[in-house]
Design an enzyme around this catalytic site. Structure first.
Site, PDB file in Angstrom:
ATOM      1  N   ASP A   1     -38.333  10.846 -29.333  1.00  0.00           N
ATOM      2  CA  ASP A   1     -37.723  11.943 -28.586  1.00  0.00           C
ATOM      3  C   ASP A   1     -36.713  12.625 -29.510  1.00  0.00           C
ATOM      4  O   ASP A   1     -36.394  12.133 -30.600  1.00  0.00           O
ATOM      5  CB  ASP A   1     -37.092  11.430 -27.272  1.00  0.00           C
ATOM      6  CG  ASP A   1     -36.951  12.561 -26.251  1.00  0.00           C
ATOM      7  OD1 ASP A   1     -37.032  13.743 -26.647  1.00  0.00           O
ATOM      8  OD2 ASP A   1     -36.751  12.276 -25.047  1.00  0.00           O
TER       9      ASP A   1
HETATM   10  C1  BGC Z   1     -36.587  15.554 -23.894  1.00  0.00           C
HETATM   11  C2  BGC Z   1     -38.082  15.435 -23.987  1.00  0.00           C
HETATM   12  C3  BGC Z   1     -38.679  16.704 -24.545  1.00  0.00           C
HETATM   13  C4  BGC Z   1     -38.032  17.036 -25.856  1.00  0.00           C
HETATM   14  C5  BGC Z   1     -38.587  18.274 -26.504  1.00  0.00           C
HETATM   15  C6  BGC Z   1     -35.974  16.076 -25.166  1.00  0.00           C
HETATM   16  O1  BGC Z   1     -34.631  16.384 -24.995  1.00  0.00           O
HETATM   17  O2  BGC Z   1     -36.036  14.312 -23.549  1.00  0.00           O
HETATM   18  O3  BGC Z   1     -38.617  15.143 -22.734  1.00  0.00           O
HETATM   19  O4  BGC Z   1     -40.056  16.558 -24.680  1.00  0.00           O
HETATM   20  O5  BGC Z   1     -36.640  17.209 -25.649  1.00  0.00           O
HETATM   21  O6  BGC Z   1     -38.249  19.407 -25.821  1.00  0.00           O
END
Ligand code: BGC
Length: 730
Positions: free
Chosen positions: A268
């Site tokens: 993530d």
């Molecule tokens: C989130 C994810 C997301 C990623 C990309 C993160 O802050 O936890 O769910 O896919 O950002 O946008």
């Protein structure tokens, strides 16, 4: 600088070669820097990123959108880098790309995997037409705590429903083959147990038992991987002392070892860098080493792999073979997608596909299916279209933003049909529609109450649309209170005091504690955030053009103090008994939920009968057939979601009081009856013993069939006659 192999075309560009050979050929040509580049992902595009792409030092971008922009940036990778390896473009396509569907919690309320598959496949067609190859979805985190804002992004509290939906999303996004131009790669997230955050506070610590991990949080991931998901996102959270993005137990032992996952893992957003903040790495080098050795192949936005891996390999702290492994996995997905053959997209195709008529119709159909009728006292609903006057009240009644919900991708508020618009377009030309906003979603101003009260006084019925704004759920959007925000409940009370009957329409990203409305308001519709067709879908339900049949995928608490509250709890040694003090309950409120898991009404009524279970004695290799009839005894066509729950009455470890093991949504005409049959395999009724081995123990299993987890209509049982041990994962 153009990549050219004038004399001889390299093998990796030959699409007739097997993917493994293409990978090895390409890998052998790559420098260590280029390999590391494949493992780095950044958000957006800057001059610096363009330079890095040219140097082969970026493998993926997220949040770069649009046909022209994706083509332009892809051209840099394909035509200006030494080996011409295409970028894989990722985006959070959770519930639609531009045609926005209900939020995932709403999609789960359909209890219809076909609807979810269709929504995902349309999202994939639109996203891929505009150059996106990869979605960071589905979010398959089980959520038992509605304070956690990300409950909106998933399928709710149940591992079985969550697994069915996880599979449907993956099948929808990835289609039959990733090489088809209208598919995108799925990325179940956030691996793992991210939804177990203490206190419902996003990013918080998760400390759960091995059993809870394996029986509650892992199954939807397992289902997604089994359905062929080619990537997985490692989560932010610390799980039992080890951050998920540096956890060899979950990433290697379980994901790759037990499940045989052959795709790649992306962290993530900066989750690798945050290993330092978690306190398990002293610097970027330790962070990179831990993440890589645990099995994280790609670094999202952390810039840690980019800065640290080269030195780690050069100093011999990590073997180059570990880099090769990660790069192979990433390249495999790129080859599977056909990116080397088709790196670009055509504007013409995108124009034809995105927000086309069929997609808008599907969005309406699926939005209607997501609506849950929580209450309908005295059959207030449906209303007549010929009603002479109707007040449409509330901060969300004419709001174009809220219905898009969190993570609405490239959804455009201008495409949203509001409830007010939906109602106006439905009622007869003679109906007077009076609109009053009443108040804002948040804040304390009651200045609009008078207008709302007079609109209600002048009308036969008031439709009051209340709930949360779209940014009150989703990431970093947790709430310590679950009440209607601001003065909305007071607005409801003020309208209620006029004596005009109220239809309450809720838009929200989580279960809300609506005890007062549930007691006083005769009709309540839970619509979540339904997407661009919200107003049409809601009006269809209000006026009976569509009979609601959605069911709750999550328990509604009476108050936040009951959280966590979920249907598949254990019995305890002292289950709540109303008149016995020394049992498991509260002094100040009932222990029961406000609305249970699986609840949802219809304008029709359904009768259940004729439960047959066979065989009644079960041996190794048997499957149990559970068969019964459901009949529509109402006077209109409607949908019922028949639900099958099972309880292992006595086992060597405590088991939940009931567990969902099957469900089916059927549409029945008045008077029509359908026989429904579920099959239960031994795996379905197995559990993990105290050594975490999957077994079925002899003894009685209770079978419960009904219309919700609490509205059980038929019960029976069967007896397992012998002890059976099964593979850990079926
Ligand atoms: C989130 C994810 C997301 C990623 C990309 C993160 O802050 O936890 O769910 O896919 O950002 O946008």
């Amino acid at each position: 600088m153009k990549m050219k192999y004038e004399s001889e075309r390299p093998l990796y560009l030959d699409s007739s070669q097997p993917i493994d050979r293409r990978i090895e050929d390409l890998l052998a040509r790559m420098t260590l820097e280029e390999k590391i580049g494949q493992m780095c992902q950044y958000s957006g595009i800057t001059g610096e990123y363009e330079r890095m792409i040219r140097e082969g030092r970026i493998g993926s971008l997220l949040n770069v959108v649009g046909v022209d922009e994706t083509n332009r940036v892809q051209r840099i990778a394909v035509e200006e880098s030494r080996l011409g390896i295409p970028l894989i473009f990722g985006l959070d396509v959770l519930h639609g790309y531009k045609t926005i569907f209900p939020i995932p919690l709403g999609l789960a309320s359909t209890w219809d995997p076909d609807a979810v598959r269709e929504a995902a496949s349309i999202a994939a067609a639109e996203a891929s037409a505009e150059g996106i190859h990869w979605t960071f979805a589905p979010m398959v985190d089980i959520a038992r705590d509605p304070r956690w804002g990300r409950i909106a992004e998933g399928a709710g509290e149940d591992p079985y429903l969550g697994s069915v939906m996880a599979r449907a999303y993956v099948e929808g996004y990835q289609g039959k083959s990733l090489s088809e131009p209208d598919t995108i790669v799925a990325c179940p997230k956030h691996y793992v147990a991210y939804g177990g955050a203490e206190g419902g506070r996003d990013y918080n610590t998760v400390d759960i038992s091995e059993r809870t991990l394996r029986e509650i949080y892992l199954p939807p991931f397992r289902a997604a991987v089994k359905a062929g998901a080619k990537t997985v996102m490692s989560a932010f959270n610390d799980l039992n002392g080890v951050p998920s993005s540096a956890n060899p137990y979950t990433l290697r032992t379980i994901l790759r070892g037990e499940w045989g996952f052959d795709g790649f893992v992306v962290s993530d957003w900066n989750a690798i860098g945050e290993l330092i903040v978690h306190g398990v790495a002293g610097d970027i080098y330790e962070a990179a080493e831990k993440a890589l050795m645990a099995g994280v192949d790609m670094d999202m936005q952390g810039d840690v792999y980019n800065r640290a891996l080269l030195r780690l390999v050069k100093e011999g702290r990590i073997p180059e073979e570990s880099i090769n492994e990660a790069v192979r996995r990433i390249l495999r997905v790129k080859f599977m997608l056909g990116l080397f053959e088709r790196p670009y997209v055509e504007a013409e195709r995108a124009k034809r596909i995105v927000k086309c008529k069929e997609h808008l119709e599907a969005a309406l159909k699926i939005a209607r299916k997501s609506i849950v009728l929580l209450k309908n006292e005295g059959n207030l609903l449906p209303l007549s279209k010929h009603i002479d006057s109707i007040a449409v009240i509330g901060p969300l009644a004419d709001d174009r933003e809220a219905p898009l919900g969190p993570w609405s991708c490239l959804g455009d508020p201008r495409d949203v049909i509001t409830v007010l618009e939906g109602i106006k377009s439905k009622v007869s030309p003679r109906t007077r529609v009076l609109y009053a906003k009443g108040c804002d979603v948040e804040g304390s101003s009651r200045d609009g109450f008078d207008e709302a009260i007079s609109a209600a006084k002048e009308s036969r019925v008031a439709v009051v649309v209340v709930g949360e704004s779209r940014d009150m759920s989703g990431e970093a959007a947790c709430r310590a209170h679950l009440d209607l925000p601001g003065v909305q409940e007071d607005l409801l009370k003020a309208v209620y005091a006029t004596g005009t009957p109220i239809v309450m329409v809720m838009m929200n990203g989580r279960p809300l504690s609506i005890s007062w409305p549930a007691e006083h308001i005769p009709a309540i519709l839970e619509t979540w955030f339904l997407g661009i067709q919200a107003g049409r879908a809601i009006a269809d339900v209000i006026f009976g053009d569509y009979n609601p049949g959605g069911k709750l995928p999550v328990t509604f608490p009476r108050t936040v103090g009951q959280v966590p509250i979920y249907y598949n709890h254990k019995n305890t040694g002292r289950p709540p008994a109303p008149n016995i003090k020394w049992t498991s309950k509260y002094l100040d409120i009932p222990y029961t939920p406000l609305f249970p898991f699986g609840h949802g009404l219809s304008y029709a009524r359904f009768e259940y009968s004729g439960l047959e279970i066979s065989p009644l004695e079960v041996w190794r290799g048997d499957v149990v057939r559970v068969r019964f009839k459901v009949k529509n005894v109402g006077d209109c066509e409607g949908d019922e979601v028949a639900q099958l729950y099972v309880r292992d009455v006595v086992a060597s470890v405590t088991r939940p009081v009931k567990e969902l093991k099957g469900f089916r949504r059927v549409t029945l005409k008045p008077g029509e009856e359908e026989t429904i049959e579920f099959t239960l395999t031994l795996e379905d009724i197995s559990f993990l013993n105290y050594e975490m081995r999957r077994i079925v123990e002899p003894g009685e299993f209770k079978v419960m069939v009904g219309s919700s987890s609490e509205d059980i209509r038929l019960t029976g049982s069967f007896i397992v006659k012998e002890y059976v041990e099964l593979p850990l994962w079926g």
